[in-house]
Design an enzyme around this catalytic site. Structure first.
Site, short mmCIF file in Angstrom:
data_model
loop_
_atom_site.label_atom_id
_atom_site.label_comp_id
_atom_site.label_asym_id
_atom_site.label_seq_id
_atom_site.Cartn_x
_atom_site.Cartn_y
_atom_site.Cartn_z
N ASP A 1 1.29 -1.40 -0.53
CA ASP A 1 -0.14 -0.31 0.08
C ASP A 1 0.81 1.45 -0.34
O ASP A 1 2.27 1.64 -0.46
CB ASP A 1 -1.13 0.07 1.17
CG ASP A 1 -0.12 0.39 2.74
OD1 ASP A 1 1.15 0.73 2.64
OD2 ASP A 1 -1.13 0.17 3.62
N CYS B 1 2.71 -3.70 3.83
CA CYS B 1 1.92 -2.35 4.32
C CYS B 1 2.57 -1.99 5.42
O CYS B 1 3.78 -2.08 5.83
CB CYS B 1 0.04 -2.65 4.45
SG CYS B 1 -0.13 -3.49 6.09
N THR C 1 2.40 -2.24 8.57
CA THR C 1 2.05 -3.51 10.23
C THR C 1 2.33 -4.79 9.25
O THR C 1 2.49 -5.36 10.02
CB THR C 1 0.92 -3.28 10.95
OG1 THR C 1 -0.23 -3.67 10.66
CG2 THR C 1 0.88 -1.99 11.44
N ILE D 1 0.06 -6.11 9.14
CA ILE D 1 -1.87 -6.83 10.05
C ILE D 1 -2.24 -7.01 8.63
O ILE D 1 -3.64 -7.94 8.60
CB ILE D 1 -1.97 -6.35 10.94
CG1 ILE D 1 -0.33 -6.59 12.22
CG2 ILE D 1 -3.17 -6.87 11.35
CD1 ILE D 1 -1.12 -5.08 13.75
N HIS E 1 6.84 -25.00 8.06
CA HIS E 1 5.19 -26.18 9.15
C HIS E 1 3.84 -25.70 8.26
O HIS E 1 2.67 -26.17 8.76
CB HIS E 1 5.84 -25.33 10.18
CG HIS E 1 6.86 -26.71 11.18
ND1 HIS E 1 6.79 -26.05 12.97
CD2 HIS E 1 7.62 -27.39 10.31
CE1 HIS E 1 8.05 -26.93 12.88
NE2 HIS E 1 8.83 -27.39 11.94
N HIS F 1 2.74 -31.90 9.54
CA HIS F 1 2.02 -30.53 9.50
C HIS F 1 0.89 -30.60 7.68
O HIS F 1 0.71 -29.66 7.98
CB HIS F 1 3.73 -30.13 8.97
CG HIS F 1 4.75 -29.76 9.74
ND1 HIS F 1 4.19 -29.39 11.05
CD2 HIS F 1 6.07 -30.31 9.81
CE1 HIS F 1 5.80 -29.47 11.94
NE2 HIS F 1 6.54 -29.78 11.11
C1 RB5 Z 1 -2.11 2.66 6.45
O1 RB5 Z 1 -1.85 3.88 7.32
C2 RB5 Z 1 -1.71 1.32 7.51
O2 RB5 Z 1 -3.05 1.11 8.26
C3 RB5 Z 1 -1.72 0.35 7.19
O3 RB5 Z 1 -0.13 0.39 6.02
C4 RB5 Z 1 -1.84 -0.90 7.67
O4 RB5 Z 1 -0.72 -0.98 8.53
C5 RB5 Z 1 -2.79 -1.38 8.09
O5 RB5 Z 1 -3.27 -2.61 8.66
#
Ligand code: RB5
Length: 142
Positions: free
Chosen positions: A8, A65, A67, A69, A98, A133
């Site tokens: 992103d 991105c 994080t 996440i 695994h 696994h």
């Molecule tokens: C963008 O600000 C941020 O929310 C995105 O890159 C990411 O970390 C979302 O999980």
């Protein structure tokens, strides 16, 4: 390994560096964007990449991105995608050996380039071990 990559806006700044790391490790890298750091919604790129991975048998993906996440949450909505959020070479190695992960996720705001290099090395080096696994991985999807 044939690898699709997408980010992103938060991780656009490291995309070229990561592409070089992965290419230098012998991978074929296909860039699915974005092409600049204009603000985008990470699920759009996660879904685009997962569709490409699912369409090309035996291929893999890298999603980055801020994080890692959000990318991993979105990617794991796809049946057949096993996205692993990795923080170091150990988690990347285990994700392959695994968990038979086929999409690697990490966060540009979490790990530096040196760590990213070791994550990419482990990801490219290790294969799924199968055996016990495989039984467990088979139980992930309904
Ligand atoms: C963008 O600000 C941020 O929310 C995105 O890159 C990411 O970390 C979302 O999980």
């Amino acid at each position: 390994m044939k690898l699709y990559i997408a980010t992103d806006h938060a991780a656009f700044c490291i995309k070229e560096d990561v592409k070089k790391i992965l290419t230098d490790l012998g991978n074929e890298v296909i860039d699915l964007g974005p092409q600049n750091d204009t603000r985008v919604d990470y699920p759009d790129f996660a879904h685009k990449l997962c569709n490409a991975v699912l369409a090309a048998e035996g291929s893999f993906g890298v999603l980055i991105c801020g994080t890692g996440i959000g990318m991993s949450l979105a990617a794991n909505k796809h049946q057949g995608i096993r996205a692993a959020l990795c923080h170091d070479s150990y988690t990347a190695q285990m994700a392959r050996q695994h968990n038979d992960a086929n999409v690697l996720c990490f966060g540009q705001r979490v790990v530096g380039l040196g760590t990213i290099e070791s994550i990419c090395e482990a990801w490219s080096k290790y294969d799924f071990e199968g055996g016990r696994h495989a039984t467990r991985v088979g139980k992930i999807e309904f």
